[in-house]
Design a protein around this motif. Structure first.
Motif, PDB file in Angstrom:
ATOM      1  N   TYR A  17       1.411  -1.172   9.270  1.00  0.00           N
ATOM      2  CA  TYR A  17       1.488  -0.541  10.305  1.00  0.00           C
ATOM      3  C   TYR A  17       0.640  -1.322  11.350  1.00  0.00           C
ATOM      4  N   GLN A  18      -0.214  -2.289  10.973  1.00  0.00           N
ATOM      5  CA  GLN A  18      -0.973  -3.169  11.941  1.00  0.00           C
ATOM      6  C   GLN A  18      -0.606  -4.812  11.572  1.00  0.00           C
ATOM      7  N   VAL A  19       0.656  -5.134  11.633  1.00  0.00           N
ATOM      8  CA  VAL A  19       1.219  -6.394  11.230  1.00  0.00           C
ATOM      9  C   VAL A  19       0.357  -7.523  12.248  1.00  0.00           C
ATOM     10  N   ASN A  20      -0.157  -7.292  13.221  1.00  0.00           N
ATOM     11  CA  ASN A  20      -0.837  -8.189  13.971  1.00  0.00           C
ATOM     12  C   ASN A  20      -2.069  -8.480  13.761  1.00  0.00           C
ATOM     13  N   THR A  32      -7.866   2.341  12.051  1.00  0.00           N
ATOM     14  CA  THR A  32      -6.992   1.803  12.900  1.00  0.00           C
ATOM     15  C   THR A  32      -7.240   2.311  14.496  1.00  0.00           C
ATOM     16  N   GLY A  33      -7.700   3.689  14.623  1.00  0.00           N
ATOM     17  CA  GLY A  33      -7.480   4.275  15.906  1.00  0.00           C
ATOM     18  C   GLY A  33      -6.093   4.738  16.201  1.00  0.00           C
ATOM     19  N   LEU A  34      -5.118   4.531  15.376  1.00  0.00           N
ATOM     20  CA  LEU A  34      -3.764   4.857  15.651  1.00  0.00           C
ATOM     21  C   LEU A  34      -3.738   6.556  15.351  1.00  0.00           C
ATOM     22  N   ASN A  35      -2.769   7.336  16.103  1.00  0.00           N
ATOM     23  CA  ASN A  35      -2.676   8.668  15.794  1.00  0.00           C
ATOM     24  C   ASN A  35      -2.264   8.951  14.406  1.00  0.00           C
ATOM     25  N   ILE A  36      -2.673   9.863  13.755  1.00  0.00           N
ATOM     26  CA  ILE A  36      -2.392  10.168  12.247  1.00  0.00           C
ATOM     27  C   ILE A  36      -0.753  10.350  12.223  1.00  0.00           C
ATOM     28  N   SER A  37      -0.136  10.777  13.247  1.00  0.00           N
ATOM     29  CA  SER A  37       1.207  10.994  13.244  1.00  0.00           C
ATOM     30  C   SER A  37       2.009   9.601  12.926  1.00  0.00           C
ATOM     31  N   PHE A  69       1.572   7.424  10.865  1.00  0.00           N
ATOM     32  CA  PHE A  69       1.728   7.199   9.474  1.00  0.00           C
ATOM     33  C   PHE A  69       2.600   8.562   8.904  1.00  0.00           C
ATOM     34  N   PRO A  70       3.710   8.263   8.009  1.00  0.00           N
ATOM     35  CA  PRO A  70       4.627   9.257   7.447  1.00  0.00           C
ATOM     36  C   PRO A  70       3.699  10.488   6.811  1.00  0.00           C
ATOM     37  N   MET A  71       4.075  11.639   6.905  1.00  0.00           N
ATOM     38  CA  MET A  71       3.509  12.699   5.987  1.00  0.00           C
ATOM     39  C   MET A  71       3.535  12.613   4.575  1.00  0.00           C
ATOM     40  N   ARG A  72       4.649  11.822   4.043  1.00  0.00           N
ATOM     41  CA  ARG A  72       4.840  11.613   2.774  1.00  0.00           C
ATOM     42  C   ARG A  72       4.948  10.197   2.480  1.00  0.00           C
ATOM     43  N   SER A  73       4.233   9.641   1.584  1.00  0.00           N
ATOM     44  CA  SER A  73       3.951   8.167   1.267  1.00  0.00           C
ATOM     45  C   SER A  73       5.313   7.310   1.238  1.00  0.00           C
ATOM     46  N   PRO A  74       5.307   6.330   1.910  1.00  0.00           N
ATOM     47  CA  PRO A  74       6.515   5.639   1.978  1.00  0.00           C
ATOM     48  C   PRO A  74       6.467   4.489   1.130  1.00  0.00           C
ATOM     49  N   LEU A  75       5.529   4.539   0.052  1.00  0.00           N
ATOM     50  CA  LEU A  75       5.279   3.810  -1.042  1.00  0.00           C
ATOM     51  C   LEU A  75       5.613   4.574  -2.309  1.00  0.00           C
ATOM     52  N   SER A  76       6.236   4.170  -3.111  1.00  0.00           N
ATOM     53  CA  SER A  76       6.313   4.850  -4.601  1.00  0.00           C
ATOM     54  C   SER A  76       4.890   4.351  -5.457  1.00  0.00           C
ATOM     55  N   GLN A  77       4.736   5.149  -6.327  1.00  0.00           N
ATOM     56  CA  GLN A  77       3.502   4.638  -7.238  1.00  0.00           C
ATOM     57  C   GLN A  77       3.719   3.382  -7.896  1.00  0.00           C
ATOM     58  N   GLU A  78       5.099   3.034  -8.081  1.00  0.00           N
ATOM     59  CA  GLU A  78       5.024   1.741  -8.750  1.00  0.00           C
ATOM     60  C   GLU A  78       4.834   0.721  -7.612  1.00  0.00           C
ATOM     61  N   GLU A  79       5.295   0.708  -6.381  1.00  0.00           N
ATOM     62  CA  GLU A  79       4.982  -0.533  -5.480  1.00  0.00           C
ATOM     63  C   GLU A  79       3.320  -0.308  -5.111  1.00  0.00           C
ATOM     64  N   THR A  80       2.856   0.753  -4.880  1.00  0.00           N
ATOM     65  CA  THR A  80       1.389   0.895  -4.901  1.00  0.00           C
ATOM     66  C   THR A  80       0.505   0.079  -5.999  1.00  0.00           C
ATOM     67  N   LEU A  81       1.025   0.385  -7.059  1.00  0.00           N
ATOM     68  CA  LEU A  81       0.109  -0.445  -8.137  1.00  0.00           C
ATOM     69  C   LEU A  81       0.748  -1.846  -8.388  1.00  0.00           C
ATOM     70  N   ASN A  82       1.855  -2.298  -8.013  1.00  0.00           N
ATOM     71  CA  ASN A  82       2.558  -3.521  -8.421  1.00  0.00           C
ATOM     72  C   ASN A  82       1.663  -4.704  -7.513  1.00  0.00           C
ATOM     73  N   PRO A  83       1.036  -5.623  -8.350  1.00  0.00           N
ATOM     74  CA  PRO A  83       0.226  -6.912  -7.781  1.00  0.00           C
ATOM     75  C   PRO A  83       0.968  -7.568  -6.927  1.00  0.00           C
ATOM     76  N   ASP A  84       2.421  -7.485  -6.981  1.00  0.00           N
ATOM     77  CA  ASP A  84       3.116  -8.492  -5.990  1.00  0.00           C
ATOM     78  C   ASP A  84       3.549  -7.887  -4.938  1.00  0.00           C
ATOM     79  N   PHE A  85       3.365  -6.851  -4.689  1.00  0.00           N
ATOM     80  CA  PHE A  85       3.983  -5.857  -3.722  1.00  0.00           C
ATOM     81  C   PHE A  85       3.154  -5.897  -2.445  1.00  0.00           C
ATOM     82  N   LEU A  86       3.780  -6.256  -1.284  1.00  0.00           N
ATOM     83  CA  LEU A  86       3.013  -5.865   0.106  1.00  0.00           C
ATOM     84  C   LEU A  86       3.939  -5.337   0.806  1.00  0.00           C
ATOM     85  N   PRO A  87       3.714  -4.300   1.634  1.00  0.00           N
ATOM     86  CA  PRO A  87       4.786  -3.628   2.588  1.00  0.00           C
ATOM     87  C   PRO A  87       4.712  -4.430   3.690  1.00  0.00           C
TER      88      PRO A  87
END
Length: 152
Positions: free
Chosen positions: A73-76, A126-131, A133-151
């Motif tokens: 969410y903070q690409v820059n 980040t100083g961003l409003n909590i809203s 970020f999605p209420m439910r994780s946009p990342l699966s557990q597999e993506e979260t733990l995958n060493p090659d994955f970056l959102p």
């Protein structure tokens, strides 16, 4: 009728010199001299060790999820430091799961709660409003733990 128990010598050692207690307990277990073991404190220590493993897993997962959210969410503002933190906490989690595979069901059990905590921390950092970020994780557990994955 009240039963008064007096502390065993090992119980007293536990309270006065923890390292000595560990060494004595280890020696008793190694040599099979189980009759004088300080069972109460030994059980407490074993249970404490299990709790610490779970707490460490949760802590690493929260930090990992927080940084993945920041990265997404903070690409820059992406930095190599964020990538390092993502890699470090993934590595810690994967090592914990390798050493203690029985943590895998626990990871699944706490993933959503850890995401909520990571989401909260990401909003604070980040100083961003909590809203944001999605209420439910946009990342699966597999993506979260995958060493090659970056959102992206």
């Amino acid at each position: 009728m009240t039963v008064i128990t007096t502390p065993s010598p090992l119980n007293t050692v536990y309270e006065q010199d923890y390292l000595m207690w560990l060494e004595m307990t280890s020696e008793q277990l190694r040599t099979g001299k189980l009759e004088n073991l300080d069972i109460e404190n030994l059980l407490e220590e074993i249970e404490s060790m299990a709790r610490k493993e779970k707490v460490a897993l949760e802590s690493n997962l929260e930090v990992l999820l927080m940084h993945l959210l920041k990265y997404q969410y903070q690409v820059n503002k992406r930095t190599s430091s964020w990538r390092y933190t993502i890699d470090e906490h993934r590595s810690r989690i994967l090592k914990a799961l390798k050493v203690s595979p029985s943590l895998k069901p626990y990871l699944k059990q706490v993933f959503d709660d850890c995401y909520q905590e990571g989401r909260r921390k990401a909003a604070i950092e980040t100083g961003l409003n909590i809203s944001t970020f999605p209420m439910r994780s946009p990342l699966s557990q597999e993506e979260t733990l995958n060493p090659d994955f970056l959102p992206e």
